[in-house]
Design an enzyme around this catalytic site. Sequence first.
Site, short mmCIF file in Angstrom:
data_model
loop_
_atom_site.label_atom_id
_atom_site.label_comp_id
_atom_site.label_asym_id
_atom_site.label_seq_id
_atom_site.Cartn_x
_atom_site.Cartn_y
_atom_site.Cartn_z
CE LYS A 112 -4.56 0.49 2.21
NZ LYS A 112 -5.28 0.53 3.49
O1 G3P Z 1 -8.70 1.46 4.46
C1 G3P Z 1 -8.88 2.82 4.81
C2 G3P Z 1 -9.71 2.90 6.04
O2 G3P Z 1 -9.09 2.22 7.11
C3 G3P Z 1 -9.99 4.35 6.44
O3 G3P Z 1 -11.19 4.34 7.14
O4 G3P Z 1 -12.95 5.23 8.65
O5 G3P Z 1 -10.50 5.81 9.01
O6 G3P Z 1 -11.76 6.78 7.06
P1 G3P Z 1 -11.63 5.59 8.02
#
Ligand code: G3P
Length: 217
Positions: free
Chosen positions: A83
């Site tokens: 990633k």
């Molecule tokens: O894979 C990306 C994810 O972990 C981000 O999620 O809810 O932190 O925006 P969030």
Amino acid sequence: MKFFIDTADVDAIRELHDLGMVDGVTTNPSLILKSGRDILEVTKEICSFVTGPVSAEVVAVKADEMIAEGRKLAAIAPNIAVKVPLTWDGLKTCKVLTSEGFMVNVTLCFSANQALLAAKAGATFISPFIGRLDDINLDGLDLIGDIRTIYDNYDFKTQILAASIRSPNHVKDCAMIGADVVTAPPAVIKALASHVLTDKGLDQFLKDWAKTGQKIL
Ligand code: G3P
């Protein structure tokens, strides 16, 4: 549509894996912090039973160091997707690592133009963050639709990996638009099965069955 589980919590992954609901896993530095575990150890453990793509994120910001980190992460298992953030150094890293045969997941994508660059850099996956766009009153699903249109217009092979998924509606809407993958927290995947009328109907079935006085076993 593939379901990737967005967590470094191995127990949570195993629970859904046993139900056949894990086509892959994504982690990021924040999820590694939340796990309290060493990135190499936890990623290796996840790869010991998840055969689909497992994303592990580099933390360097300069391409030469990102490439070195990416090669080290990719050495954990053949199903690692490295990633990288959507920066020019990340795109350069994507180009180099994909040319070496590794899967690359370009993350922190917030615009269609960014996704266009990732596809041209040969990304295996692009991760547009729906929830974080919604958080600032933009429509994250509009971005998924725009990327789908652009990728289909030019037959780009990069897979749309919808991320920052906050609700079952996000999952449904991504499926309607045609995202290739959603990566969601375990709780969101589990919530996909919930419906008040299912619970109500089952409750009534069981009450009526009890009245028959019958047993199947
Ligand atoms: O894979 C990306 C994810 O972990 C981000 O999620 O809810 O932190 O925006 P969030």
